[in-house]
Structures are given as C-alpha cells and as structure tokens.
Design a protein around this motif. Structure first.
Motif, mmCIF file in Angstrom:
data_model
loop_
_atom_site.group_PDB
_atom_site.id
_atom_site.type_symbol
_atom_site.label_atom_id
_atom_site.label_comp_id
_atom_site.label_asym_id
_atom_site.label_seq_id
_atom_site.Cartn_x
_atom_site.Cartn_y
_atom_site.Cartn_z
ATOM 1 N N PRO A 1 0.828 -1.210 0.000
ATOM 2 C CA PRO A 1 0.000 0.000 0.000
ATOM 3 C C PRO A 1 0.866 1.265 0.000
ATOM 4 O O PRO A 1 1.943 1.293 0.599
ATOM 5 C CB PRO A 1 -0.800 -0.108 1.300
ATOM 6 N N VAL B 1 -2.788 5.663 2.341
ATOM 7 C CA VAL B 1 -3.283 5.116 3.604
ATOM 8 C C VAL B 1 -3.508 6.238 4.614
ATOM 9 O O VAL B 1 -4.553 6.307 5.263
ATOM 10 C CB VAL B 1 -2.303 4.056 4.167
ATOM 11 N N THR C 1 -8.603 2.532 9.947
ATOM 12 C CA THR C 1 -9.429 3.217 8.954
ATOM 13 C C THR C 1 -10.711 2.437 8.712
ATOM 14 O O THR C 1 -11.807 3.013 8.688
ATOM 15 C CB THR C 1 -8.657 3.397 7.623
ATOM 16 N N GLN D 1 -4.414 0.994 8.477
ATOM 17 C CA GLN D 1 -5.444 0.518 7.548
ATOM 18 C C GLN D 1 -6.588 -0.132 8.318
ATOM 19 O O GLN D 1 -7.760 0.078 7.992
ATOM 20 C CB GLN D 1 -4.860 -0.477 6.551
#
Length: 67
Positions: free
Chosen positions: A4, A9, A51, A48
């Motif tokens: 990622p 991110v 999130t 992540q």
C-alpha cells in the motif's frame, strides 16, 4: 499483493478520522512507525485496520434511524 502507498493510507485514515471525530488527527511518523494524537506507535497496516473501523463507525452513524 501490492504494497500500500503510505500517502494514500494516511489520507484515507485522515478523512475517516475527521468524519468521526470532527477534527484532523495529529500524525507523527518516525522510522516506519506512526503515532496518532500522541498515542501508541503503530505500523501502516494497523492504520489501515483503524481506517476500516472508523469507516464502519461512520457508516453506522449515517444509517441508524434517530428517535
């Protein structure tokens, strides 16, 4: 699986965090570790996950009926 992009991110996390908390997070980066609002240091993969959790909370707030 592609690695990622850290900027993506962080941007996604910032948006989700701001939506839930009403303010932007203070994110400090050092040697691949990130501290959010002075909290425990976490890695990008944990951000992540955070999130996803914030988005779930945000989605729940939008879809729950009010009484």
């Amino acid at each position: 699986m592609a690695k990622p992009d850290k900027n993506d991110v962080i941007e996604e996390f910032t948006h989700a965090y701001t939506s839930v908390n009403g303010k932007r997070p203070d994110i400090q980066a050092k040697s691949g570790w990130y501290s959010i609002d002075g909290g425990k240091n976490v890695r990008l993969a944990q951000i992540q996950e955070m999130t996803a959790a914030l988005l779930a909370v945000s989605y729940t707030h939008l879809t729950l009926p009010t009484t």
